[in-house]
Every structure is written in C-alpha cells, then in structure tokens.
Design a protein around this motif. Structure first.
Motif, PDB file in Angstrom:
ATOM      1  N   GLY A  22       0.815  -1.214   0.000  1.00 40.03           N
ATOM      2  CA  GLY A  22       0.000   0.000   0.000  1.00 40.03           C
ATOM      3  C   GLY A  22       0.847   1.261   0.000  1.00 40.03           C
ATOM      4  N   LEU A  23       1.839   1.300   0.879  1.00 42.00           N
ATOM      5  CA  LEU A  23       2.702   2.482   0.940  1.00 42.00           C
ATOM      6  C   LEU A  23       3.553   2.620  -0.315  1.00 42.00           C
ATOM      7  CD1 LEU A  23       3.801   2.301   4.671  1.00 42.00           C
ATOM      8  CD2 LEU A  23       2.392   4.063   3.624  1.00 42.00           C
ATOM      9  N   ALA A  24       4.013   1.500  -0.857  1.00 38.55           N
ATOM     10  CA  ALA A  24       4.819   1.551  -2.085  1.00 38.55           C
ATOM     11  C   ALA A  24       4.004   2.077  -3.257  1.00 38.55           C
ATOM     12  CB  ALA A  24       5.375   0.164  -2.407  1.00 38.55           C
ATOM     13  N   VAL A  25       2.751   1.639  -3.373  1.00 34.10           N
ATOM     14  CA  VAL A  25       1.889   2.114  -4.469  1.00 34.10           C
ATOM     15  C   VAL A  25       1.662   3.618  -4.361  1.00 34.10           C
ATOM     16  CG1 VAL A  25      -0.456   2.040  -5.387  1.00 34.10           C
ATOM     17  CG2 VAL A  25       0.741  -0.087  -4.892  1.00 34.10           C
ATOM     18  N   VAL A  26       1.348   4.086  -3.145  1.00 41.20           N
ATOM     19  CA  VAL A  26       1.084   5.518  -2.959  1.00 41.20           C
ATOM     20  C   VAL A  26       2.323   6.353  -3.262  1.00 41.20           C
ATOM     21  CG1 VAL A  26       0.484   7.288  -1.268  1.00 41.20           C
ATOM     22  CG2 VAL A  26      -0.772   5.138  -1.309  1.00 41.20           C
ATOM     23  N   THR A  27       3.455   5.973  -2.649  1.00 39.52           N
ATOM     24  CA  THR A  27       4.668   6.787  -2.812  1.00 39.52           C
ATOM     25  C   THR A  27       5.182   6.739  -4.242  1.00 39.52           C
ATOM     26  OG1 THR A  27       6.036   4.922  -2.052  1.00 39.52           O
ATOM     27  CG2 THR A  27       5.352   6.540  -0.413  1.00 39.52           C
ATOM     28  N   GLU A  28       5.178   5.579  -4.874  1.00 39.43           N
ATOM     29  CA  GLU A  28       5.683   5.487  -6.242  1.00 39.43           C
ATOM     30  C   GLU A  28       4.752   6.178  -7.230  1.00 39.43           C
ATOM     31  OE1 GLU A  28       8.519   4.574  -7.337  1.00 39.43           O
ATOM     32  OE2 GLU A  28       9.248   3.923  -5.382  1.00 39.43           O
ATOM     33  N   THR A  29       3.442   6.134  -6.976  1.00 41.57           N
ATOM     34  CA  THR A  29       2.511   6.838  -7.859  1.00 41.57           C
ATOM     35  C   THR A  29       2.748   8.342  -7.805  1.00 41.57           C
ATOM     36  OG1 THR A  29       0.800   5.124  -7.622  1.00 41.57           O
ATOM     37  CG2 THR A  29       0.078   7.304  -8.352  1.00 41.57           C
ATOM     38  N   VAL A  30       2.822   8.880  -6.602  1.00 43.10           N
ATOM     39  CA  VAL A  30       3.067  10.316  -6.451  1.00 43.10           C
ATOM     40  C   VAL A  30       4.435  10.679  -7.005  1.00 43.10           C
ATOM     41  CG1 VAL A  30       3.284  12.205  -4.802  1.00 43.10           C
ATOM     42  CG2 VAL A  30       1.545  10.459  -4.451  1.00 43.10           C
ATOM     43  N   SER A  31       5.443   9.870  -6.707  1.00 46.35           N
ATOM     44  CA  SER A  31       6.798  10.146  -7.188  1.00 46.35           C
ATOM     45  C   SER A  31       6.865  10.116  -8.714  1.00 46.35           C
ATOM     46  CB  SER A  31       7.772   9.118  -6.605  1.00 46.35           C
ATOM     47  OG  SER A  31       9.083   9.364  -7.038  1.00 46.35           O
ATOM     48  N   GLY A  87       8.088   2.450 -12.383  1.00 48.68           N
ATOM     49  CA  GLY A  87       7.373   2.621 -11.118  1.00 48.68           C
ATOM     50  C   GLY A  87       6.769   1.318 -10.620  1.00 48.68           C
ATOM     51  N   VAL A  88       6.204   0.525 -11.530  1.00 48.82           N
ATOM     52  CA  VAL A  88       5.639  -0.769 -11.147  1.00 48.82           C
ATOM     53  C   VAL A  88       6.729  -1.687 -10.608  1.00 48.82           C
ATOM     54  CG1 VAL A  88       4.498  -2.854 -12.009  1.00 48.82           C
ATOM     55  CG2 VAL A  88       3.710  -0.605 -12.759  1.00 48.82           C
ATOM     56  N   GLY A  89       7.892  -1.681 -11.284  1.00 47.43           N
ATOM     57  CA  GLY A  89       9.013  -2.484 -10.794  1.00 47.43           C
ATOM     58  C   GLY A  89       9.469  -2.048  -9.411  1.00 47.43           C
ATOM     59  N   ALA A  90       9.489  -0.726  -9.191  1.00 48.01           N
ATOM     60  CA  ALA A  90       9.887  -0.207  -7.873  1.00 48.01           C
ATOM     61  C   ALA A  90       8.899  -0.627  -6.801  1.00 48.01           C
ATOM     62  CB  ALA A  90       9.996   1.313  -7.927  1.00 48.01           C
ATOM     63  N   VAL A  91       7.608  -0.660  -7.127  1.00 45.95           N
ATOM     64  CA  VAL A  91       6.591  -1.091  -6.168  1.00 45.95           C
ATOM     65  C   VAL A  91       6.824  -2.545  -5.767  1.00 45.95           C
ATOM     66  CG1 VAL A  91       4.139  -1.650  -5.904  1.00 45.95           C
ATOM     67  CG2 VAL A  91       4.815   0.555  -6.854  1.00 45.95           C
ATOM     68  N   VAL A  92       7.073  -3.401  -6.749  1.00 41.03           N
ATOM     69  CA  VAL A  92       7.280  -4.818  -6.467  1.00 41.03           C
ATOM     70  C   VAL A  92       8.522  -5.017  -5.592  1.00 41.03           C
ATOM     71  CG1 VAL A  92       7.731  -7.089  -7.472  1.00 41.03           C
ATOM     72  CG2 VAL A  92       6.138  -5.514  -8.596  1.00 41.03           C
ATOM     73  N   GLY A  93       9.612  -4.327  -5.934  1.00 42.83           N
ATOM     74  CA  GLY A  93      10.830  -4.466  -5.138  1.00 42.83           C
ATOM     75  C   GLY A  93      10.676  -3.927  -3.730  1.00 42.83           C
ATOM     76  N   THR A  94      10.059  -2.764  -3.624  1.00 38.38           N
ATOM     77  CA  THR A  94       9.881  -2.130  -2.317  1.00 38.38           C
ATOM     78  C   THR A  94       8.985  -2.946  -1.401  1.00 38.38           C
ATOM     79  OG1 THR A  94      10.170   0.050  -3.328  1.00 38.38           O
ATOM     80  CG2 THR A  94       9.116  -0.011  -1.175  1.00 38.38           C
ATOM     81  N   MET A  95       8.030  -3.647  -1.983  1.00 36.12           N
ATOM     82  CA  MET A  95       7.117  -4.459  -1.187  1.00 36.12           C
ATOM     83  C   MET A  95       7.876  -5.504  -0.354  1.00 36.12           C
ATOM     84  SD  MET A  95       3.836  -6.692  -2.514  1.00 36.12           S
ATOM     85  CE  MET A  95       4.843  -7.766  -3.547  1.00 36.12           C
ATOM     86  N   PHE A  96       9.035  -5.943  -0.854  1.00 36.88           N
ATOM     87  CA  PHE A  96       9.827  -6.943  -0.128  1.00 36.88           C
ATOM     88  C   PHE A  96      10.985  -6.321   0.644  1.00 36.88           C
ATOM     89  CE2 PHE A  96       7.877  -9.299  -3.640  1.00 36.88           C
ATOM     90  CZ  PHE A  96       7.278 -10.340  -2.948  1.00 36.88           C
ATOM     91  N   THR A  97      11.566  -5.237   0.141  1.00 37.61           N
ATOM     92  CA  THR A  97      12.729  -4.652   0.826  1.00 37.61           C
ATOM     93  C   THR A  97      12.337  -3.878   2.078  1.00 37.61           C
ATOM     94  OG1 THR A  97      12.645  -2.701  -0.636  1.00 37.61           O
ATOM     95  CG2 THR A  97      14.081  -4.518  -1.288  1.00 37.61           C
ATOM     96  N   PHE A  98      11.163  -3.233   2.082  1.00 43.52           N
ATOM     97  CA  PHE A  98      10.706  -2.519   3.278  1.00 43.52           C
ATOM     98  C   PHE A  98      10.675  -3.436   4.499  1.00 43.52           C
ATOM     99  CE2 PHE A  98       8.162   1.397   1.629  1.00 43.52           C
ATOM    100  CZ  PHE A  98       9.353   2.073   1.471  1.00 43.52           C
ATOM    101  N   PRO A  99       9.931  -4.550   4.458  1.00 42.59           N
ATOM    102  CA  PRO A  99       9.860  -5.393   5.668  1.00 42.59           C
ATOM    103  C   PRO A  99      11.169  -6.086   5.993  1.00 42.59           C
ATOM    104  CG  PRO A  99       8.682  -6.409   3.842  1.00 42.59           C
ATOM    105  CD  PRO A  99       9.020  -5.024   3.406  1.00 42.59           C
TER     106      PRO A  99
END
Length: 330
Positions: A41-50, A278-290
């Motif tokens: 959720g946070l990755a989608v929001v931040t990457e969309t705005v970015s 951006g989609v690639g960044a969302v997928v990567g961030t979804m795993f690197t954040f936790p």
C-alpha cells in the motif's frame, strides 16, 4: 542445557547473523497479509506520487526544454535548469522517504509483536506507530545531516586553502579531509543506526534515542556494521533482480512509436518508461521494506538481549514458564 524458548519468530537468546535474517523473513511469512499489505500500500502511494511528480516536472519545465533543445547559451539558464532538476529529484526522494518512514515505523511494531508470537493488524500497527511518526521524520533527517556536516568540516580547511593559498595543496587537503570526515561519518551512522527501533519501541525522544543507539552499539560496532551491510546488500540484490526485467520492458515500451499518449517525445522522459519503472519499484519495495525494518528491529533486540537480558522480559511477556537467563550475556 535446554534450548531457549521460541514463542515467536526468534529464540529468546543472543542471535546469530543468520537468525536475524531468518527472523525477518519469518515475520514476513507469519504475518504476510499484514506485512506485505502495508508495504504494498505504501509503495503504491509513494511510487505513484513520485512518478507523477517526476513526469510532470521533467516533461513540463521550460528551463529543461531549452537545455534539451540547445536553445540556451546563458550560464544562468543552465544553473536554473540544474536547480530545477535537483528540486524535482529531491521532491521525488522526499516522497519516497516519507513512505519509508511510515513503513519502518509500522513494521517495527509488527516485528516486536511477532517476537512474542502475537499477531497484529495493520490498524493496530498504525495506532501504535502514529504518535511517533513526527519524531521518526526528525530522526531520519537529523542523522544524515550530522554526517554531511562532519564531511563538510573535513573538506573546509582544504577549500579555504585553495581559495586563499595554493590550489593544488588545497585540493589535496580537501581530499584527505573529506576521506577522514567520510570515515567518521560512516562510524557515527552505524553507531546511531539503532535509533529508529529505540525510538519506536522505547517511546523515547529523538536525542534520547540517538544516545540509546550509541550505547547499544558501543563495543559491537563491527557486528552491527556487518548486519546492516547485509541488510543493504539483500535489499540491493532484491531490487536489482526485480528491476532488470521491468527496465527491459520499459525500454521496449518507451521506444515504441505506436505507444500513443504514453510514449515520450524527443528526449523527454516517456510516461510509459516511468510507469513501468514505477511498477518495478513497487514490487521491489514491497519486499525490501519489511526485510530492512525487520533486520534493524531484531538487531536492536539482540543487542538488548546481549547487554540487558531483554530475553527475560520477552519470555515473561510471552507467558513462558520457568525461563531463566544465564548470568552473562556477552
């Protein structure tokens, strides 16, 4: 000697580096819906705005258009274009940083519960972390600023010598000072790297959390450095593996002249390229954040177990009967 109790994702004893990594992954597995949901959720929001900020800023900027077209020869225009580029990149980075702060805060609370074998919802993690988000922001900004200030102080004598004396000697002194300042900045950054989990889990202020981290890391700098470096390398590997196919797809899509409204024009950054990246960044961030947040939180707990016998408190909180810690934790 009986094995240490394990009510949650880690055994309640001093941890090895492998167990810190395994505990972070185990948290993702045990609370996959909550952990990955928050990260996604946070990755989608931040990457969309970015992505929107980057696209509109770089594709609708008169200063950059003149520079791309080669229609400007004024130094002031070049400097303005450079300043605008820095401002656009900085805005996108700030948005990403805010998302990372929120994710780290919420995920730290989830890790602390998973150590006790307890579940937690995204709403509970948000309620626990929300009161300290402003302090987390201040802490996240303060530590890099301290590092930059140290490097700046190291470079300053060389700069002054170059301005008012020998340019060659000044450049050499600036290099040596910058190198020394960089080493000190790295040492201090690692010494303060447990400030975030200390702030979240001990509910302390910014400066108290900094002092707490310094105390916990002192005498274990190289071990903390190794774990933090491992976390960075793991995040880099995951991001690289995920980004490669998306980068290839982005290049193919953005170079397609039949891409319609999504295709970029001229040397502008194409919307197709930005969206796929951006989609690639969302997928990567979804795993690197936790993964990063989990390893930092477990490293903090491990240091407290080694120095303060936190395992006893955790065992009692988890309801483990008959648990006794050994007298020495070092």
């Amino acid at each position: 000697m009986p094995p240490a109790p394990k009510p949650g994702v880690i055994p309640l004893r001093p941890l090895s580096v492998a167990e810190i990594l395994e505990g972070s992954i185990a948290t993702m597995r045990a609370h996959s819906r909550t952990v990955l949901g928050i990260s996604l959720g946070l990755a989608v929001v931040t990457e969309t705005v970015s992505t929107l900020v980057t696209g509109f800023f770089f594709n609708s900027n008169p200063s950059l258009d003149k520079l791309r077209d080669g229609t400007t020869t004024k130094v002031s225009d070049v400097l303005k274009a450079f300043g605008d580029s820095v401002a656009g990149s900085g805005s996108a980075s700030l948005i990403s940083m805010l998302g990372q702060i929120i994710a780290t805060a919420m995920l730290t609370m989830i890790v602390s519960r998973s150590v006790l074998g307890r579940s937690v919802t995204a709403g509970e993690a948000w309620r626990d972390s929300r009161p300290r988000l402003v302090r987390m922001l201040g802490l996240t900004l303060l530590i890099p600023l301290i590092g930059l200030a140290i490097v700046g102080l190291g470079v300053m004598p060389g700069v002054l010598l170059a301005l008012f004396g020998s340019a060659n000697a000044g450049a050499g002194l600036a290099f040596l000072g910058g190198t020394a300042g960089g080493c000190v900045a790295i040492w201090l950054t690692i010494s303060l790297s447990l400030s975030s989990p200390a702030l979240m889990l001990e509910k302390q202020g910014v400066f108290a959390s900094i002092a707490r981290s310094y105390k916990l890391v002192r005498g274990s700098w190289w071990r903390v450095f190794g774990v933090q470096l491992l976390a960075i390398l793991m995040a880099f590997i995951i991001t690289s593996i995920v980004s490669i196919p998306f980068t290839v797809i982005a290049q193919i899509v953005s170079s397609d002249n039949t891409g319609g409204l999504l295709a970029g024009a001229g040397s502008h950054i194409g919307w197709a390229f930005l969206i796929v990246i951006g989609v690639g960044a969302v997928v990567g961030t979804m795993f690197t954040f936790p993964l990063s947040a989990g390893m930092a939180a477990l490293l903090y707990m491990d240091q407290r177990i080694r120095r303060e016998g936190l395992d006893i408190e955790l065992a009692r909180a988890a309801g483990v009967d008959g648990y006794a810690a050994s007298p020495s934790r070092e």
